[in-house]
Design an enzyme around this catalytic site. Sequence first.
Site, PDB file in Angstrom:
ATOM      1  N   SER A  39      16.115  -6.367   6.934  1.00  0.00           N
ATOM      2  CA  SER A  39      16.500  -4.995   7.305  1.00  0.00           C
ATOM      3  C   SER A  39      15.471  -4.339   8.150  1.00  0.00           C
ATOM      4  O   SER A  39      14.539  -5.104   8.851  1.00  0.00           O
ATOM      5  CB  SER A  39      16.740  -4.266   5.935  1.00  0.00           C
ATOM      6  OG  SER A  39      15.455  -3.959   5.551  1.00  0.00           O
ATOM      7  N   GLY A  40      15.716  -3.029   8.698  1.00  0.00           N
ATOM      8  CA  GLY A  40      15.058  -2.670   9.507  1.00  0.00           C
ATOM      9  C   GLY A  40      14.391  -3.033  10.758  1.00  0.00           C
ATOM     10  O   GLY A  40      15.234  -3.657  11.665  1.00  0.00           O
ATOM     11  N   SER A 176      -0.527  -1.053  11.735  1.00  0.00           N
ATOM     12  CA  SER A 176       0.035   0.645  11.578  1.00  0.00           C
ATOM     13  C   SER A 176      -1.144   1.468  11.950  1.00  0.00           C
ATOM     14  O   SER A 176      -2.262   1.087  11.959  1.00  0.00           O
ATOM     15  CB  SER A 176       0.536   0.917  10.367  1.00  0.00           C
ATOM     16  OG  SER A 176       0.669   2.411  10.292  1.00  0.00           O
ATOM     17  N   TYR A 210      -9.227   3.196  -6.557  1.00  0.00           N
ATOM     18  CA  TYR A 210      -7.794   2.745  -5.937  1.00  0.00           C
ATOM     19  C   TYR A 210      -6.888   4.196  -5.508  1.00  0.00           C
ATOM     20  O   TYR A 210      -6.680   4.897  -6.359  1.00  0.00           O
ATOM     21  CB  TYR A 210      -7.029   2.031  -7.065  1.00  0.00           C
ATOM     22  CG  TYR A 210      -5.679   1.529  -6.292  1.00  0.00           C
ATOM     23  CD1 TYR A 210      -5.781   0.411  -5.245  1.00  0.00           C
ATOM     24  CD2 TYR A 210      -4.535   2.047  -6.506  1.00  0.00           C
ATOM     25  CE1 TYR A 210      -4.382   0.151  -4.956  1.00  0.00           C
ATOM     26  CE2 TYR A 210      -3.384   1.841  -6.094  1.00  0.00           C
ATOM     27  CZ  TYR A 210      -3.347   0.449  -5.078  1.00  0.00           C
ATOM     28  OH  TYR A 210      -1.915   0.438  -4.404  1.00  0.00           O
TER      29      TYR A 210
END
Length: 336
Positions: A39-40, A176, A210
């Site tokens: 997808s995407g 990214s 975290y």
Amino acid sequence: MWLFKKNGPSGFSSSSTAEQVTSGIDASSLTAIVTGASSGIGAETARVLAVRGVNVVMGVRNMDSGKKVREEIVKQAPSAKVDAMELDLSSLASVRKFASAFNSSGRRLNLLMYVQHHYNNAGVMATPFTLSKDKIELQFATNHLGHFLLTNLLLENMKKTAVESKKEGRIVVVASEAHRATYPNGIRFDKINDKSGVKKKSLVLPVYRYSSYLAYGQSKLANILHAKELSRRLKEEGANVTANSLHPGVIATNLFRHMTLISVPVVSGVIEAVGKLAFKNVEQGAATTCYVALHPQVKGISGEYFSDSNLSKPTSFGQDAALGKKLWDFSMELVK
């Protein structure tokens, strides 16, 4: 997306689509593996590569979704050469099984493309703390470690293909801009699987424990460092294979579904409306991936970071050769 359309040195911009950046390119002699293709932007990357003649092997977690994407591609381009093979990048066993099956098939490999963008494809973003099947923090495992192992297992095939075909092999890693928001030391080598961490006061970050967002940024920084260190090693060997990373842009998909506020209908609606103006659509989101994979302008370029189908610069962490070497050695230990 209609904002910020100015073309860069490549002649393309944030509004360029994958079809536009590959217009006129005949890639019929190439074979590519595209992960996250169910997808995407992964599916769009597979489609555009297939339209340009590439023999595409889609690595997908969900075979039913992968088969549907394949059917759609063949429906649009009846001569397209597309196959789907099961691949779960969060599982080292699955990665080994996929690589073994591909190498045993006798296929050549020119392009290795990691197009993870969210867990429904092949990657994860800002998930709650979770360990993979191999007991490794899920975002680091899926977004980096699976790629690292798969690359190592397929690299000899790529180098051999480059020699026999006399065509440059290209490894393309979707990173990214989120790599700019990571932990204070870039990679938490000593606490990669630590949920709680050690609380410390800091003017920049209040805690070292975290954080789903910082863990995502860490995994994206790892993508950039991996491509850079891999590039250095390939150049040292004299191999005709390049490795580059890229930022695809912010795409209007379900990338943000783990973020609490966005599950609120009003907030979701506002983001959707703004997204149509400020975010990229899937066709634009796949552009830089396809540009780096196929465009003649990228020939011979390796170890770089791209955005909007143009060269860009990552953070100082992303250019830190020593950090990249440390990550390589760390990753080798984890995949043993």
